[in-house]
Design a protein around this motif. Sequence first.
Motif, PDB file in Angstrom:
ATOM      1  N   PHE A 141      -1.317 -13.587 -12.608  1.00 26.47           N
ATOM      2  CA  PHE A 141      -0.627 -12.350 -12.282  1.00 26.47           C
ATOM      3  C   PHE A 141      -1.603 -11.425 -11.564  1.00 26.47           C
ATOM      4  O   PHE A 141      -2.789 -11.377 -11.912  1.00 26.47           O
ATOM      5  N   LEU A 142      -1.119 -10.695 -10.562  1.00 24.30           N
ATOM      6  CA  LEU A 142      -1.990  -9.856  -9.742  1.00 24.30           C
ATOM      7  C   LEU A 142      -1.481  -8.422  -9.690  1.00 24.30           C
ATOM      8  O   LEU A 142      -0.268  -8.178  -9.741  1.00 24.30           O
ATOM      9  N   ARG A 143      -2.430  -7.485  -9.574  1.00 20.93           N
ATOM     10  CA  ARG A 143      -2.130  -6.088  -9.281  1.00 20.93           C
ATOM     11  C   ARG A 143      -3.104  -5.614  -8.216  1.00 20.93           C
ATOM     12  O   ARG A 143      -4.270  -6.037  -8.184  1.00 20.93           O
ATOM     13  N   ILE A 144      -2.643  -4.732  -7.344  1.00 21.93           N
ATOM     14  CA  ILE A 144      -3.490  -4.166  -6.287  1.00 21.93           C
ATOM     15  C   ILE A 144      -3.645  -2.671  -6.546  1.00 21.93           C
ATOM     16  O   ILE A 144      -2.648  -1.941  -6.608  1.00 21.93           O
ATOM     17  N   LYS A 145      -4.885  -2.242  -6.695  1.00 20.87           N
ATOM     18  CA  LYS A 145      -5.143  -0.825  -6.963  1.00 20.87           C
ATOM     19  C   LYS A 145      -5.725  -0.134  -5.744  1.00 20.87           C
ATOM     20  O   LYS A 145      -6.655  -0.649  -5.109  1.00 20.87           O
ATOM     21  N   ASP A 146      -5.166   1.002  -5.404  1.00 19.79           N
ATOM     22  CA  ASP A 146      -5.721   1.862  -4.361  1.00 19.79           C
ATOM     23  C   ASP A 146      -6.872   2.636  -4.984  1.00 19.79           C
ATOM     24  O   ASP A 146      -6.670   3.457  -5.883  1.00 19.79           O
ATOM     25  N   GLU A 147      -8.085   2.366  -4.534  1.00 18.12           N
ATOM     26  CA  GLU A 147      -9.261   2.960  -5.162  1.00 18.12           C
ATOM     27  C   GLU A 147      -9.325   4.472  -4.970  1.00 18.12           C
ATOM     28  O   GLU A 147      -9.836   5.192  -5.834  1.00 18.12           O
ATOM     29  N   SER A 148      -8.805   4.989  -3.863  1.00 18.64           N
ATOM     30  CA  SER A 148      -8.903   6.428  -3.604  1.00 18.64           C
ATOM     31  C   SER A 148      -7.973   7.237  -4.498  1.00 18.64           C
ATOM     32  O   SER A 148      -8.327   8.322  -4.962  1.00 18.64           O
ATOM     33  N   SER A 149      -6.775   6.710  -4.753  1.00 21.75           N
ATOM     34  CA  SER A 149      -5.806   7.439  -5.570  1.00 21.75           C
ATOM     35  C   SER A 149      -5.721   6.916  -6.999  1.00 21.75           C
ATOM     36  O   SER A 149      -5.044   7.507  -7.838  1.00 21.75           O
ATOM     37  N   ASP A 150      -6.388   5.786  -7.278  1.00 24.48           N
ATOM     38  CA  ASP A 150      -6.376   5.162  -8.601  1.00 24.48           C
ATOM     39  C   ASP A 150      -4.946   4.830  -9.050  1.00 24.48           C
ATOM     40  O   ASP A 150      -4.586   4.974 -10.210  1.00 24.48           O
ATOM     41  N   THR A 151      -4.130   4.390  -8.082  1.00 27.90           N
ATOM     42  CA  THR A 151      -2.749   3.995  -8.364  1.00 27.90           C
ATOM     43  C   THR A 151      -2.525   2.557  -7.907  1.00 27.90           C
ATOM     44  O   THR A 151      -3.286   2.029  -7.085  1.00 27.90           O
ATOM     45  N   TYR A 152      -1.462   1.952  -8.429  1.00 27.81           N
ATOM     46  CA  TYR A 152      -1.181   0.552  -8.121  1.00 27.81           C
ATOM     47  C   TYR A 152      -0.063   0.436  -7.086  1.00 27.81           C
ATOM     48  O   TYR A 152       0.900   1.207  -7.106  1.00 27.81           O
ATOM     49  N   ILE A 153      -0.227  -0.540  -6.197  1.00 25.12           N
ATOM     50  CA  ILE A 153       0.659  -0.697  -5.049  1.00 25.12           C
ATOM     51  C   ILE A 153       1.857  -1.560  -5.410  1.00 25.12           C
ATOM     52  O   ILE A 153       1.711  -2.643  -5.990  1.00 25.12           O
ATOM     53  N   SER A 154       3.043  -1.089  -5.045  1.00 21.58           N
ATOM     54  CA  SER A 154       4.267  -1.853  -5.254  1.00 21.58           C
ATOM     55  C   SER A 154       4.729  -2.494  -3.950  1.00 21.58           C
ATOM     56  O   SER A 154       4.526  -1.945  -2.863  1.00 21.58           O
ATOM     57  N   ASN A 155       5.341  -3.660  -4.085  1.00 20.32           N
ATOM     58  CA  ASN A 155       6.022  -4.329  -2.972  1.00 20.32           C
ATOM     59  C   ASN A 155       5.126  -4.603  -1.771  1.00 20.32           C
ATOM     60  O   ASN A 155       5.542  -4.462  -0.619  1.00 20.32           O
ATOM     61  N   ALA A 156       3.891  -5.000  -2.018  1.00 21.35           N
ATOM     62  CA  ALA A 156       3.014  -5.431  -0.931  1.00 21.35           C
ATOM     63  C   ALA A 156       3.301  -6.889  -0.589  1.00 21.35           C
ATOM     64  O   ALA A 156       3.849  -7.636  -1.398  1.00 21.35           O
ATOM     65  N   ASP A 157       2.963  -7.288   0.609  1.00 20.80           N
ATOM     66  CA  ASP A 157       3.024  -8.702   0.997  1.00 20.80           C
ATOM     67  C   ASP A 157       1.651  -9.313   0.739  1.00 20.80           C
ATOM     68  O   ASP A 157       0.656  -8.859   1.300  1.00 20.80           O
ATOM     69  N   ILE A 158       1.609 -10.341  -0.104  1.00 19.68           N
ATOM     70  CA  ILE A 158       0.326 -10.916  -0.533  1.00 19.68           C
ATOM     71  C   ILE A 158       0.308 -12.413  -0.287  1.00 19.68           C
ATOM     72  O   ILE A 158       1.295 -13.117  -0.514  1.00 19.68           O
ATOM     73  N   SER A 159      -0.838 -12.913   0.154  1.00 21.50           N
ATOM     74  CA  SER A 159      -1.088 -14.356   0.219  1.00 21.50           C
ATOM     75  C   SER A 159      -2.494 -14.608  -0.292  1.00 21.50           C
ATOM     76  O   SER A 159      -3.335 -13.707  -0.301  1.00 21.50           O
TER      77      SER A 159
END
Length: 285
Positions: A69-87
């Motif tokens: 399972f993966l999560r992507i965090k925006d380091e500047s805002s310390d929030t997690y990204i929804s609905n990104a396209d990932i490979s």
Amino acid sequence: MKTIRPFLIALTLILGFSSCSDSEDDPIIIDDNPLSDYVMLTAIVSNTHSVEIYSEAQQAFTVGYNELFLRIKDESSDTYISNADISWKPMMHMTEMMHSCPTSSISVTENASVYKGYAVFQMPGNSEEYWEMEVEFTIDGQSYYVSEHIEVTAPTDGNQRVSVFMGSDETRYVLAMMPLEPEVAVNDIAAMLFKMENMISFPIVENYRVNIDPRMPGMGNHSSPNNEPLVYDAESKSYQGKLSLTMTGYWKINMILKNESSEVIKGEEVTDDNESSSLYFELEF
């Protein structure tokens, strides 16, 4: 005063209870990480984002099938990204060559900030050869890339849950057992079959058949009744069957892989003169 005093006392009690209720609610911190009960295997950090990779049960990346399972965090805002396209692309750096492994595409879960997929690692790393996890993702039209060395270990129990082999058709295959919690019963068993198209591509093989013959080598190599072969299920893209285990202990699941024409691709029958197949899984419980 006799009529006012009880009113004031009642009002004071009401305000007091209200104040206590508010103060009890204030310290409650809601953990908004939907994967807080999972194990974070690694966090691949860049200047702008970090990609966190989790497992529900495993303590490390392991040879065989890994649901991740993966999560992507925006380091500047310390929030997690929804609905990104990932490979992603795991790469094994060997002394004389490089290759990838079977992986799924990455899809979003019911929680839009959590993504999932699987990877089937064929071999562990060592002091000179290592796996690297490469992840690409796009957010609002902007593309990003992160990578990091990861440690892939052999199963702690030493049992074989994945087999890499050359078939009789001169094609290299990867056959991986999916997670199983064995019981003394007829168990549901599932596996995934891939062929090695090249060093990067491992497409799923459909509509083959996996015959199974579980044996206990330490108990006279006896088998068990009511086993069913693994047949392809189009919905899950896996091979599913029934595995009968009549007692606890070490079992070798001997297998024969056949193609759509019922030709044997790999494996042999277990007989008095042949105690095991060259294609097998192992489990112990």
